[in-house]
Design an enzyme around this catalytic site. Sequence first.
Site, PDB file in Angstrom:
ATOM      1  N   LEU A   1       0.855  -1.184   0.000  1.00 40.61           N
ATOM      2  CA  LEU A   1       0.000   0.000   0.000  1.00 40.61           C
ATOM      3  C   LEU A   1       0.893   1.236   0.000  1.00 40.61           C
ATOM      4  O   LEU A   1       1.894   1.282   0.730  1.00 40.61           O
ATOM      5  CB  LEU A   1      -0.900   0.032   1.240  1.00 40.61           C
ATOM      6  CG  LEU A   1      -2.182  -0.793   1.209  1.00 40.61           C
ATOM      7  CD1 LEU A   1      -2.861  -0.742   2.579  1.00 40.61           C
ATOM      8  CD2 LEU A   1      -3.137  -0.306   0.139  1.00 40.61           C
ATOM      9  N   ASP A   2       0.538   2.236  -0.809  1.00 37.88           N
ATOM     10  CA  ASP A   2       1.290   3.489  -0.810  1.00 37.88           C
ATOM     11  C   ASP A   2       1.194   4.161   0.554  1.00 37.88           C
ATOM     12  O   ASP A   2       0.226   3.946   1.287  1.00 37.88           O
ATOM     13  CB  ASP A   2       0.734   4.440  -1.873  1.00 37.88           C
ATOM     14  CG  ASP A   2       1.027   3.973  -3.285  1.00 37.88           C
ATOM     15  OD1 ASP A   2       1.966   3.183  -3.464  1.00 37.88           O
ATOM     16  OD2 ASP A   2       0.294   4.393  -4.210  1.00 37.88           O
ATOM     17  N   PRO A   3       2.185   5.001   0.906  1.00 39.61           N
ATOM     18  CA  PRO A   3       2.137   5.694   2.202  1.00 39.61           C
ATOM     19  C   PRO A   3       0.846   6.475   2.427  1.00 39.61           C
ATOM     20  O   PRO A   3       0.344   6.532   3.550  1.00 39.61           O
ATOM     21  CB  PRO A   3       3.349   6.628   2.143  1.00 39.61           C
ATOM     22  CG  PRO A   3       4.313   5.917   1.239  1.00 39.61           C
ATOM     23  CD  PRO A   3       3.456   5.257   0.189  1.00 39.61           C
TER      24      PRO A   3
ATOM     25  N   ALA B   1      -2.114   5.711   1.487  1.00 38.50           N
ATOM     26  CA  ALA B   1      -3.260   4.826   1.635  1.00 38.50           C
ATOM     27  C   ALA B   1      -3.383   4.291   3.061  1.00 38.50           C
ATOM     28  O   ALA B   1      -2.408   4.222   3.813  1.00 38.50           O
ATOM     29  CB  ALA B   1      -3.152   3.658   0.660  1.00 38.50           C
TER      30      ALA B   1
ATOM     31  N   ARG C   1      -4.150   4.723  -8.787  1.00 30.93           N
ATOM     32  CA  ARG C   1      -3.670   6.030  -9.262  1.00 30.93           C
ATOM     33  C   ARG C   1      -3.705   6.104 -10.789  1.00 30.93           C
ATOM     34  O   ARG C   1      -4.152   7.086 -11.382  1.00 30.93           O
ATOM     35  CB  ARG C   1      -2.235   6.274  -8.789  1.00 30.93           C
ATOM     36  CG  ARG C   1      -2.082   6.619  -7.336  1.00 30.93           C
ATOM     37  CD  ARG C   1      -0.620   6.820  -6.994  1.00 30.93           C
ATOM     38  NE  ARG C   1       0.138   5.572  -7.009  1.00 30.93           N
ATOM     39  CZ  ARG C   1       1.432   5.479  -7.305  1.00 30.93           C
ATOM     40  NH1 ARG C   1       2.108   6.547  -7.668  1.00 30.93           N
ATOM     41  NH2 ARG C   1       2.052   4.320  -7.237  1.00 30.93           N
TER      42      ARG C   1
END
Length: 307
Positions: free
Chosen positions: A37-39, A41, A173
């Site tokens: 997971l991206d930071p 998220a 994204r």
Amino acid sequence: MNSIFVVDKPEGFTSFDVVAKMRGILGLRRVGHGGTLDPMATGVLPVFAGRATRVCDIQPDTTKEYVAEIQLGYRTDTLDRTGRITAQSDKKVTAGQFEAALRNYLGEIRQMPPMYSAVQVGGKRLYELARQGKQVERPARRVTIFALELLSCDEAAGRYTVRVRCSAGTYVRTLFDDLGETLGTYGTLTALRRTAAGVFREGDCFTLAQLQQLKEQGRLSEAAQPVDRVFLSLPALRLNERDAARFLNGAQVRLNATDGPVRVYGADGLFLGTGKKDPSTGLLRVDKALCERGTDAREKTDGTDSL
């Protein structure tokens, strides 16, 4: 402790930050996660501890579900709100136009991984190259979008909230950036929460603070998920004591094994791992062993089929 913990990842943490934190909470070095997971998220991040790390990459169900917010009218270099604005548009979009465009992205689609991602090209992470101001060619990948549902919208502000159910490897994204182009404007991801990862849901989650508290109270096992939960969609086999020992030693077992993978238990209900029929012999062989002979690596589980 050989189990799975479903962490509610906080904003600002990378998935590896969560793994590092869990190593401290569990007192284990062998810890991994089940889907980056991206930071920015938040949400469902399965964390695998001990021998459970062996199943990180072999889960039968790898679908993901998100609730995501898109802001129309601008694009950033990271394709989310954390980046630098690179383009803007004043075009207005109606909810009807937005929903019609969403339908174009259902099913199998091709996606170009964003430059700010962990994908490797030529031995370099794309985000490392992006931080140097470089753009490189990268292969598109096939992903599947199973469902897209518009949950809410503010037409005047150009903000839309969407539920996305998709295959592993999908970049939300990129999905929203492509959607913006389809609408003749730009789209930037402004919020993202993962609500499901495979068999795990938000209701399974614990925050890092809750897990730390459970550890201090000696109740950490209350948050542990059994490893066989990720395999409940597979047929179950129960082996007698002799065959269980052979299975754990890597020997093939003379059983009428079904085609395809199965989850395997010992006579006492202990989850041993996964197996499959060897096409050359027709015998059951080990696919992935999850415990070692003579150890109680899993709690006993009831309800398996006895063969």
